[in-house]
Design a protein around this motif. Sequence first.
Motif, mmCIF file in Angstrom:
data_model
loop_
_atom_site.group_PDB
_atom_site.id
_atom_site.type_symbol
_atom_site.label_atom_id
_atom_site.label_comp_id
_atom_site.label_asym_id
_atom_site.label_seq_id
_atom_site.Cartn_x
_atom_site.Cartn_y
_atom_site.Cartn_z
ATOM 1 N N LYS A 20 0.853 -1.203 0.000
ATOM 2 C CA LYS A 20 0.000 0.000 0.000
ATOM 3 C C LYS A 20 0.889 1.253 0.000
ATOM 4 C CE LYS A 20 -4.148 -2.007 1.139
ATOM 5 N NZ LYS A 20 -3.769 -3.261 0.490
ATOM 6 N N SER A 21 2.186 1.043 -0.192
ATOM 7 C CA SER A 21 3.110 2.179 -0.193
ATOM 8 C C SER A 21 3.007 2.906 -1.531
ATOM 9 C CB SER A 21 4.535 1.674 0.024
ATOM 10 O OG SER A 21 5.447 2.721 -0.176
ATOM 11 N N THR A 22 3.494 4.161 -1.542
ATOM 12 C CA THR A 22 3.441 4.934 -2.793
ATOM 13 C C THR A 22 4.250 4.266 -3.895
ATOM 14 O OG1 THR A 22 5.185 6.249 -1.814
ATOM 15 C CG2 THR A 22 3.010 7.214 -1.828
ATOM 16 N N GLY A 23 5.251 3.461 -3.510
ATOM 17 C CA GLY A 23 6.027 2.708 -4.482
ATOM 18 C C GLY A 23 7.017 3.565 -5.246
ATOM 19 N N CYS A 24 7.564 2.964 -6.314
ATOM 20 C CA CYS A 24 8.548 3.636 -7.162
ATOM 21 C C CYS A 24 8.163 3.375 -8.604
ATOM 22 C CB CYS A 24 9.924 3.002 -6.942
ATOM 23 S SG CYS A 24 10.792 3.605 -5.506
ATOM 24 N N GLY A 83 13.271 5.618 3.323
ATOM 25 C CA GLY A 83 11.912 5.391 2.825
ATOM 26 C C GLY A 83 11.817 4.057 2.110
ATOM 27 N N PRO A 84 11.599 2.970 2.869
ATOM 28 C CA PRO A 84 11.562 1.632 2.258
ATOM 29 C C PRO A 84 10.247 1.298 1.562
ATOM 30 C CG PRO A 84 11.376 1.448 4.650
ATOM 31 C CD PRO A 84 11.436 2.917 4.331
ATOM 32 N N GLY A 85 10.241 0.186 0.860
ATOM 33 C CA GLY A 85 9.061 -0.272 0.115
ATOM 34 C C GLY A 85 9.543 -1.245 -0.944
ATOM 35 N N VAL A 86 8.936 -1.179 -2.118
ATOM 36 C CA VAL A 86 9.327 -2.104 -3.186
ATOM 37 C C VAL A 86 10.788 -1.855 -3.599
ATOM 38 C CG1 VAL A 86 8.420 -0.652 -5.064
ATOM 39 C CG2 VAL A 86 8.536 -3.136 -5.360
ATOM 40 N N SER A 87 11.271 -0.638 -3.357
ATOM 41 C CA SER A 87 12.686 -0.333 -3.624
ATOM 42 C C SER A 87 13.596 -1.237 -2.778
ATOM 43 C CB SER A 87 12.971 1.142 -3.328
ATOM 44 O OG SER A 87 12.412 1.530 -2.089
ATOM 45 N N GLU A 144 12.576 4.213 8.360
ATOM 46 C CA GLU A 144 11.152 4.537 8.203
ATOM 47 C C GLU A 144 10.705 5.330 9.436
ATOM 48 O OE1 GLU A 144 8.548 4.086 5.675
ATOM 49 O OE2 GLU A 144 7.824 5.435 7.220
ATOM 50 N N LEU A 181 7.266 5.985 10.081
ATOM 51 C CA LEU A 181 5.906 5.620 10.495
ATOM 52 C C LEU A 181 5.805 4.115 10.728
ATOM 53 C CD1 LEU A 181 4.030 7.825 7.861
ATOM 54 C CD2 LEU A 181 4.408 8.368 10.280
ATOM 55 N N TYR A 236 4.082 1.866 8.083
ATOM 56 C CA TYR A 236 4.824 1.524 6.861
ATOM 57 C C TYR A 236 6.025 0.641 7.166
ATOM 58 C CZ TYR A 236 1.667 4.574 4.456
ATOM 59 O OH TYR A 236 0.524 5.122 3.938
ATOM 60 N N ASP A 289 14.424 8.532 -0.580
ATOM 61 C CA ASP A 289 13.001 8.547 -0.953
ATOM 62 C C ASP A 289 12.166 8.822 0.308
ATOM 63 O OD1 ASP A 289 10.946 8.475 -2.750
ATOM 64 O OD2 ASP A 289 10.773 6.291 -2.806
ATOM 65 N N HIS A 314 9.190 12.476 4.980
ATOM 66 C CA HIS A 314 8.271 13.518 4.503
ATOM 67 C C HIS A 314 8.950 14.873 4.606
ATOM 68 C CE1 HIS A 314 4.538 11.382 3.725
ATOM 69 N NE2 HIS A 314 4.933 10.544 4.648
ATOM 70 N N ARG A 350 12.179 14.382 -5.763
ATOM 71 C CA ARG A 350 12.431 15.340 -4.669
ATOM 72 C C ARG A 350 13.216 16.569 -5.136
ATOM 73 N NH1 ARG A 350 11.032 12.709 0.279
ATOM 74 N NH2 ARG A 350 9.836 11.004 -0.579
HETATM 75 C C1 SAM Z 1 7.907 7.829 -1.253
HETATM 76 S S1 SAM Z 1 7.586 6.829 0.127
HETATM 77 C C2 SAM Z 1 8.770 5.548 -0.033
HETATM 78 C C3 SAM Z 1 8.436 4.604 -1.136
HETATM 79 C C4 SAM Z 1 9.353 3.405 -1.174
HETATM 80 N N1 SAM Z 1 10.696 3.750 -1.567
HETATM 81 C C5 SAM Z 1 8.788 2.342 -2.085
HETATM 82 O O1 SAM Z 1 9.544 1.797 -2.895
HETATM 83 O O2 SAM Z 1 7.605 2.022 -1.958
HETATM 84 C C6 SAM Z 1 8.242 7.790 1.424
HETATM 85 C C7 SAM Z 1 7.557 7.648 2.758
HETATM 86 O O3 SAM Z 1 6.190 7.967 2.611
HETATM 87 C C8 SAM Z 1 5.402 7.199 3.523
HETATM 88 N N2 SAM Z 1 4.401 6.491 2.718
HETATM 89 C C9 SAM Z 1 4.543 5.355 2.044
HETATM 90 N N3 SAM Z 1 3.392 5.043 1.401
HETATM 91 C C10 SAM Z 1 2.527 6.012 1.683
HETATM 92 C C11 SAM Z 1 1.183 6.262 1.314
HETATM 93 N N4 SAM Z 1 0.506 5.395 0.540
HETATM 94 N N5 SAM Z 1 0.585 7.379 1.774
HETATM 95 C C12 SAM Z 1 1.250 8.244 2.589
HETATM 96 N N6 SAM Z 1 2.540 8.061 2.977
HETATM 97 C C13 SAM Z 1 3.165 6.966 2.527
HETATM 98 C C14 SAM Z 1 6.352 6.300 4.290
HETATM 99 O O4 SAM Z 1 6.662 6.912 5.516
HETATM 100 C C15 SAM Z 1 7.573 6.275 3.362
HETATM 101 O O5 SAM Z 1 8.762 6.038 4.058
#
Ligand code: SAM
Length: 255
Positions: free
Chosen positions: A46-50, A74-78, A102, A104, A107, A157, A160, A193
């Motif tokens: 559910k992350s914003t992703g890349c 800012g971790p996630g799929v990256s 991270e 939050l 996340y 990444d 905020h 950014r």
């Molecule tokens: C740009 S996101 C990081 C994306 C990450 N690199 C990825 O590959 O998914 C940066 C930060 O935004 C927050 N975040 C991630 N998903 C979010 C969402 N759907 N809505 C609001 N904040 C989010 C988290 O705290 C995250 O560390």
Amino acid sequence: MLNFIYSIKLKLLKIARRIARRIAINSLKANKGLWSELKNYQAKSKSTGCSWSDLWILYKTVRERKPKDILELGPGVSTLVMSYALMENEKEGFPGKITAMEELEKYLNMATSLQPDFLSKYVNFVLSPRIEDTFELFRGVRYQDVPDLPYDFIFVDGPHHHAPSDDAFVFDFDLIHIIKNTTNSIYAIIDYRLTTSYVFQTILGLDKAKFNSVLELCFVGPCSKDDLLQLNLEDISKTLLREARLFGNTKIKLK
Ligand SMILES: C[S@@+](CC[C@H](N)C(=O)[O-])C[C@H]1O[C@@H](n2cnc3c(N)ncnc32)[C@H](O)[C@@H]1O
């Protein structure tokens, strides 16, 4: 005339971005193991992703540069893509690890639970609040508790952009914090950014901070502490003499 040139430029940019996206997808697809993990991760995240091109550039960078200590802000799929690349590096005798910051809990829990078991050993997830910090005339935000390690590759990444004290839109400061406190040579990628990329172009110069408009990434480095210390605000009058124009506007540059 200017509008015409501008609209052509925008069209070419869109085409170039579509091509970059297609190349990225095809290149990632060619790695069947990684592609299947990626699809699985993206379906649940559910992350914003890349973007696809971000993911491909991250994978390629880790495979080519063989970093030992990656700092991911800012971790996630990256994280998945870079840890997969680290697993492949390790098989070739080049071990490495990611410290993923991270702010939050929600996340952090998501990133930890989506990380496949066989890739967990490559990542240390760290929860940390966001704090303000300053460098010269710039104010930014960074993670408070980044472990002190000899990072050689940093992916920016997060966090905020908003300053906790007054909610002002600032920039991501961590890269400065790391460069200031290490003798290592550091390479970094900033994901879009623009405020952060602007600050790095200003304090490191265009040769050390290259913004690619097609990929929407800023490539920073290799750079070290010395590159930062060359900024001397009391001495910008010397820069002024170099840039001075007899007629018209003179752009004030910091270095
Ligand atoms: C740009 S996101 C990081 C994306 C990450 N690199 C990825 O590959 O998914 C940066 C930060 O935004 C927050 N975040 C991630 N998903 C979010 C969402 N759907 N809505 C609001 N904040 C989010 C988290 O705290 C995250 O560390």
